[in-house]
Design a protein around this motif. Structure first.
Motif, mmCIF file in Angstrom:
data_model
loop_
_atom_site.group_PDB
_atom_site.id
_atom_site.type_symbol
_atom_site.label_atom_id
_atom_site.label_comp_id
_atom_site.label_asym_id
_atom_site.label_seq_id
_atom_site.Cartn_x
_atom_site.Cartn_y
_atom_site.Cartn_z
ATOM 1 N N VAL A 1 23.419 31.707 72.489
ATOM 2 C CA VAL A 1 24.286 32.280 72.597
ATOM 3 C C VAL A 1 24.392 33.029 71.141
ATOM 4 N N SER A 2 23.958 32.092 69.964
ATOM 5 C CA SER A 2 24.320 32.656 68.774
ATOM 6 C C SER A 2 23.479 31.787 67.892
ATOM 7 N N GLU A 3 22.899 32.275 66.827
ATOM 8 C CA GLU A 3 21.969 31.536 65.867
ATOM 9 C C GLU A 3 22.262 32.204 64.571
ATOM 10 N N LEU A 4 22.622 31.319 63.641
ATOM 11 C CA LEU A 4 22.865 31.382 62.190
ATOM 12 C C LEU A 4 22.178 30.486 61.283
ATOM 13 N N TYR A 5 21.630 31.251 60.394
ATOM 14 C CA TYR A 5 20.588 30.692 59.334
ATOM 15 C C TYR A 5 20.767 30.719 57.887
ATOM 16 N N GLY A 6 20.685 29.727 57.308
ATOM 17 C CA GLY A 6 20.836 29.948 55.791
ATOM 18 C C GLY A 6 19.695 29.260 55.067
ATOM 19 N N GLU A 7 19.526 29.166 53.706
ATOM 20 C CA GLU A 7 18.449 28.338 53.118
ATOM 21 C C GLU A 7 18.280 26.917 53.619
ATOM 22 N N SER A 8 19.253 26.169 53.762
ATOM 23 C CA SER A 8 18.973 24.835 53.972
ATOM 24 C C SER A 8 19.860 24.284 55.287
ATOM 25 N N GLU A 9 20.328 25.380 56.094
ATOM 26 C CA GLU A 9 21.419 24.867 57.070
ATOM 27 C C GLU A 9 21.174 26.009 58.206
ATOM 28 N N ALA A 10 21.575 25.674 59.343
ATOM 29 C CA ALA A 10 21.600 26.338 60.380
ATOM 30 C C ALA A 10 22.298 25.986 61.645
ATOM 31 N N THR A 11 22.829 26.933 62.503
ATOM 32 C CA THR A 11 23.691 26.638 63.524
ATOM 33 C C THR A 11 23.235 27.499 64.839
ATOM 34 N N LEU A 12 23.098 26.664 65.750
ATOM 35 C CA LEU A 12 23.041 27.373 67.155
ATOM 36 C C LEU A 12 24.095 27.054 68.159
ATOM 37 N N LEU A 13 24.523 28.008 68.809
ATOM 38 C CA LEU A 13 25.322 27.813 69.964
ATOM 39 C C LEU A 13 24.807 28.215 71.280
ATOM 40 N N TYR A 14 24.779 27.467 72.243
ATOM 41 C CA TYR A 14 24.221 27.485 73.405
ATOM 42 C C TYR A 14 24.653 26.927 74.443
ATOM 43 N N ASP A 15 24.470 27.337 75.740
ATOM 44 C CA ASP A 15 25.075 26.904 76.831
ATOM 45 C C ASP A 15 23.720 25.997 77.741
#
Length: 127
Positions: A67-81
């Motif tokens: 659904v969504s993916e967010l990336y930084g230099e040392s972290e990330a967040t994925l949202l998925y079904d």
């Protein structure tokens, strides 16, 4: 996008894809030592411990939609079904937060509503 963010994206995407195709060795290659995994149902300090039940889990997964993916230099967040073949669970909305050190994942925090899984786990676990 910085080179560190590009590395984070490549590593997290490689992990996510390997895990959902059941490729444990490829998923483990993206993980660091030490490693920490936390979810509402399981915690582990070992990459193999975290991925140990993957085959059984994938046996009930019929699909995954990012659904969504967010990336930084040392972290990330994925949202998925995660679509399952278990009627009590159906589609599970999941958020996954990753922390990376030196381009490898050293911590994963998985967030989802575990309520429907309790009955499933009781049904498959002998008393």
């Amino acid at each position: 996008m910085t080179s560190a963010t590009t590395t984070t994206r490549a590593t997290v995407r490689a992990y996510h894809q390997a895990r959902f195709r059941g490729d444990v060795p490829a998923a483990v290659r993206t993980l660091a030592e030490p490693f920490r995994f936390q979810s509402p149902l399981l915690t582990s300090d070992s990459p193999h411990g975290h991925l140990g039940g993957l085959d059984a889990f994938l046996g009930i997964v019929s699909g995954v939609d990012l659904v969504s993916e967010l990336y930084g230099e040392s972290e990330a967040t994925l949202l998925y079904d995660v679509h399952t073949s278990v009627p009590a669970v159906g589609t599970q909305r999941t958020a996954e937060h990753f922390h990376l050190t030196d381009g490898r994942i050293d911590a994963i925090r998985l967030i989802f509503d575990a309520t429907p899984w309790h009955a499933v786990m009781r049904a498959v676990t002998p008393s």
